[in-house]
Design an enzyme around this catalytic site. Sequence first.
Site, PDB file in Angstrom:
ATOM      1  N   GLU A  43       0.844  -1.200   0.000  1.00 51.12           N
ATOM      2  CA  GLU A  43       0.000   0.000   0.000  1.00 51.12           C
ATOM      3  C   GLU A  43       0.880   1.252   0.000  1.00 51.12           C
ATOM      4  O   GLU A  43       1.982   1.263   0.546  1.00 51.12           O
ATOM      5  CB  GLU A  43      -0.911   0.012   1.218  1.00 51.12           C
ATOM      6  N   ARG A 100      -4.377   5.951 -24.460  1.00 52.27           N
ATOM      7  CA  ARG A 100      -4.691   5.195 -25.681  1.00 52.27           C
ATOM      8  C   ARG A 100      -6.004   4.424 -25.564  1.00 52.27           C
ATOM      9  O   ARG A 100      -6.516   3.932 -26.564  1.00 52.27           O
ATOM     10  CB  ARG A 100      -3.528   4.235 -26.001  1.00 52.27           C
ATOM     11  N   HIS A 134      -2.466  11.671 -26.065  1.00 49.24           N
ATOM     12  CA  HIS A 134      -2.505  10.827 -27.261  1.00 49.24           C
ATOM     13  C   HIS A 134      -3.764  11.097 -28.075  1.00 49.24           C
ATOM     14  O   HIS A 134      -3.745  10.992 -29.305  1.00 49.24           O
ATOM     15  CB  HIS A 134      -2.434   9.362 -26.857  1.00 49.24           C
ATOM     16  N   LYS A 198       0.811   2.163 -43.922  1.00 48.29           N
ATOM     17  CA  LYS A 198       0.991   0.741 -43.657  1.00 48.29           C
ATOM     18  C   LYS A 198      -0.232  -0.046 -44.118  1.00 48.29           C
ATOM     19  O   LYS A 198      -1.370   0.343 -43.851  1.00 48.29           O
ATOM     20  CB  LYS A 198       1.208   0.499 -42.158  1.00 48.29           C
ATOM     21  N   THR A 229       6.832   0.602 -27.669  1.00 47.93           N
ATOM     22  CA  THR A 229       7.724  -0.539 -27.919  1.00 47.93           C
ATOM     23  C   THR A 229       8.658  -0.302 -29.101  1.00 47.93           C
ATOM     24  O   THR A 229       9.546  -1.109 -29.369  1.00 47.93           O
ATOM     25  CB  THR A 229       6.919  -1.818 -28.167  1.00 47.93           C
TER      26      THR A 229
END
Length: 318
Positions: A43, A100, A134, A198, A229
């Site tokens: 905690e 996101r 974002h 893409k 990433t």
Amino acid sequence: MTSHRTTIKVFSGNSNPELAEQIANQLHLPLGKAEVSRFSDGEISCQIQETVRGYDVFIVQSTSDPVNDHLMELLIMIDACRRASAGRITAVIPYYGYARQDRKVHARDPISAKLVADLITTAGAHRVLTMDLHAAQIQGYFNIPVDHLVGAPVLAAHYLERRFEGEDLVVVSPDLGSVTRARKFAERLNAPLAIVDKRRPKANVSEVMNIIGDIVGRRVLLVDDMIDTAGTICNAAAALLQKGATEVYACCTHGVLSGPALERIENSVIKELVCTNTVRLPENGPCSKIRRISVAETFATAIERIYEEQPISDLLMM
């Protein structure tokens, strides 16, 4: 910055104390005394070690990895200041986690960005100061004022100082979702724009990357709001080099850099990645290609103007 502060205090959680210290230094203020630690069962314990009664309090805390721990730290610090009768509490969130998850993509998905907004408001924040959400519509998830700063001016100024400008440079959006941001960035550098499109022909078939725009024989600068990433940015960089770019650089506001990101960037064709210090670099090893620039002055200016009840509209322009 002026130095007559008597009713303003800046505190920091554990997510990014270096940035908080820089912001306080810009304001010519000592960082407020607070201890945020853990009990033996995990905690979070928070002790605000100086008076905040009637003060304009700014709590600097990015909700970055570990996201849930840092989010709870922020909520508990806000609650502590509210119960100690702070006059106004501003949550300064350089990087807003869960951004996101801003809409339902599949049936029964949560909208976690809205949930986090509700938690921050319920905890007792009167205002939020953040940078490069974002999804910009997250501002509307709050029922309190949100000042949404942008990192582009700081990043663009860095590249202008290094003479990254003009027709020999192409600013590139790594995907269709970042086109607006990249276009405005290109305008700042007086450079043309290109887009990485893409396409996945069918399931289990690797993506095909088409380049919209002329990059042959030019150095290119990939621009995004955040890199997590690093898979998208590294793949885009490889495609740009294959299509005729001479050098590939990249920049972002939030260098989240989780999982295999550092290794991917180190092994990629990207010559250099510039990111701001809204998020601390991960501790799983340095990367020689990463350069960090500080947004402390931007946040300090915004905090000073909020405290002085002055407009900050010029800081919100991309």
